[in-house]
Design a protein around this motif. Structure first.
Motif, PDB file in Angstrom:
ATOM      1  N   ARG A 109      -3.927 -22.720 -27.480  1.00  0.00           N
ATOM      2  CA  ARG A 109      -4.917 -22.495 -26.432  1.00  0.00           C
ATOM      3  C   ARG A 109      -4.541 -23.275 -25.163  1.00  0.00           C
ATOM      4  O   ARG A 109      -4.730 -22.782 -24.049  1.00  0.00           O
ATOM      5  CB  ARG A 109      -6.311 -22.887 -26.915  1.00  0.00           C
ATOM      6  CG  ARG A 109      -6.854 -21.914 -27.931  1.00  0.00           C
ATOM      7  CD  ARG A 109      -8.163 -22.395 -28.555  1.00  0.00           C
ATOM      8  NE  ARG A 109      -8.603 -21.467 -29.557  1.00  0.00           N
ATOM      9  CZ  ARG A 109      -9.393 -20.416 -29.324  1.00  0.00           C
ATOM     10  NH1 ARG A 109      -9.834 -20.180 -28.092  1.00  0.00           N
ATOM     11  NH2 ARG A 109      -9.734 -19.606 -30.297  1.00  0.00           N
ATOM     12  N   PHE A 111      -4.350 -20.894 -21.983  1.00  0.00           N
ATOM     13  CA  PHE A 111      -5.325 -21.100 -20.906  1.00  0.00           C
ATOM     14  C   PHE A 111      -4.648 -21.613 -19.643  1.00  0.00           C
ATOM     15  O   PHE A 111      -5.029 -21.258 -18.538  1.00  0.00           O
ATOM     16  CB  PHE A 111      -6.439 -22.054 -21.347  1.00  0.00           C
ATOM     17  CG  PHE A 111      -7.306 -21.527 -22.462  1.00  0.00           C
ATOM     18  CD1 PHE A 111      -7.509 -20.170 -22.656  1.00  0.00           C
ATOM     19  CD2 PHE A 111      -7.934 -22.409 -23.321  1.00  0.00           C
ATOM     20  CE1 PHE A 111      -8.311 -19.693 -23.685  1.00  0.00           C
ATOM     21  CE2 PHE A 111      -8.745 -21.951 -24.354  1.00  0.00           C
ATOM     22  CZ  PHE A 111      -8.939 -20.584 -24.533  1.00  0.00           C
ATOM     23  N   GLY A 154      -7.171 -19.977 -17.182  1.00  0.00           N
ATOM     24  CA  GLY A 154      -8.432 -20.192 -17.892  1.00  0.00           C
ATOM     25  C   GLY A 154      -8.906 -21.621 -17.724  1.00  0.00           C
ATOM     26  O   GLY A 154      -8.924 -22.390 -18.690  1.00  0.00           O
ATOM     27  N   GLU A 175     -11.955 -23.008 -19.932  1.00  0.00           N
ATOM     28  CA  GLU A 175     -11.542 -23.094 -21.333  1.00  0.00           C
ATOM     29  C   GLU A 175     -10.520 -24.208 -21.528  1.00  0.00           C
ATOM     30  O   GLU A 175     -10.550 -24.935 -22.509  1.00  0.00           O
ATOM     31  CB  GLU A 175     -10.964 -21.755 -21.810  1.00  0.00           C
ATOM     32  CG  GLU A 175     -11.949 -20.610 -21.804  1.00  0.00           C
ATOM     33  CD  GLU A 175     -11.939 -19.833 -20.480  1.00  0.00           C
ATOM     34  OE1 GLU A 175     -11.336 -20.307 -19.484  1.00  0.00           O
ATOM     35  OE2 GLU A 175     -12.544 -18.754 -20.452  1.00  0.00           O
ATOM     36  N   ARG A 196     -12.005 -27.730 -21.548  1.00  0.00           N
ATOM     37  CA  ARG A 196     -12.714 -28.059 -22.796  1.00  0.00           C
ATOM     38  C   ARG A 196     -11.783 -28.544 -23.897  1.00  0.00           C
ATOM     39  O   ARG A 196     -12.253 -29.063 -24.902  1.00  0.00           O
ATOM     40  CB  ARG A 196     -13.516 -26.853 -23.277  1.00  0.00           C
ATOM     41  CG  ARG A 196     -14.760 -26.623 -22.457  1.00  0.00           C
ATOM     42  CD  ARG A 196     -15.639 -25.536 -23.083  1.00  0.00           C
ATOM     43  NE  ARG A 196     -16.340 -24.860 -22.024  1.00  0.00           N
ATOM     44  CZ  ARG A 196     -16.197 -23.581 -21.687  1.00  0.00           C
ATOM     45  NH1 ARG A 196     -15.378 -22.801 -22.360  1.00  0.00           N
ATOM     46  NH2 ARG A 196     -16.875 -23.076 -20.696  1.00  0.00           N
TER      47      ARG A 196
END
Length: 157
Positions: free
Chosen positions: A21, A25, A30, A33, A36
């Motif tokens: 991720r 991202f 992103g 996202e 996070r």
């Protein structure tokens, strides 16, 4: 034959998901996202290029990478290793971090050693990240695009 690593398979799978991720991202703009994936109090220091503190600033990095690389940069983490620290809620992850530019046919534009300290409060997040550059390749000035790997040393607290 015993296992070299003391990290269980489920934890490895969870961390691989986090790292995947991280790259996706970052490469696909992103920002929320991506932020996070870091602890809420994270700080990313980029030396002379400045610093980002907290999710509101960290979330801007993917947009910067997308703009500078015309959306064609891709980041890859390989040879991922896991180490325990003695704290069951903390891991050290080391990997090779490679950036490629698909505007240049997939040419490698940077590489770095990736070292992250992860914490697990409710799920794994990056609490400290260091990128140590290995190589910055030369691409034509019109196509040169800084990416997260070209930020030299990144520290997240």
């Amino acid at each position: 034959m015993g296992s070299i690593s003391t990290v269980d398979l489920q934890t490895k799978m969870d961390v691989h998901e986090l790292l995947s991720r991280f790259c996706h991202f970052l490469d696909h703009n992103g920002g929320l996202e991506w932020a996070r994936l870091f602890t809420p109090t994270a700080v990313i220091e980029k030396g002379p290029l400045g610093c980002f503190a907290g999710h509101s600033e960290i979330c801007q990095i993917p947009a910067m990478v997308a703009e500078k690389g015309n959306g064609l940069l891709r980041h890859h983490l390989t040879n991922v290793m896991f180490e325990r620290t003695g704290n069951v809620k903390e891991l050290i992850v080391e990997a090779y971090f490679v950036g490629t530019d698909w505007g240049q046919g997939g040419a490698m534009v940077h590489s770095a050693d990736f070292k992250a300290v992860l914490h697990n409060r409710c799920h794994w997040q990056i609490s400290r990240l260091e990128l140590t550059p290995i190589a910055q390749t030369c691409v034509s000035a019109s196509h040169q695009a800084p990416s997260l790997g070209s930020l030299a040393s990144v520290t997240v607290n």
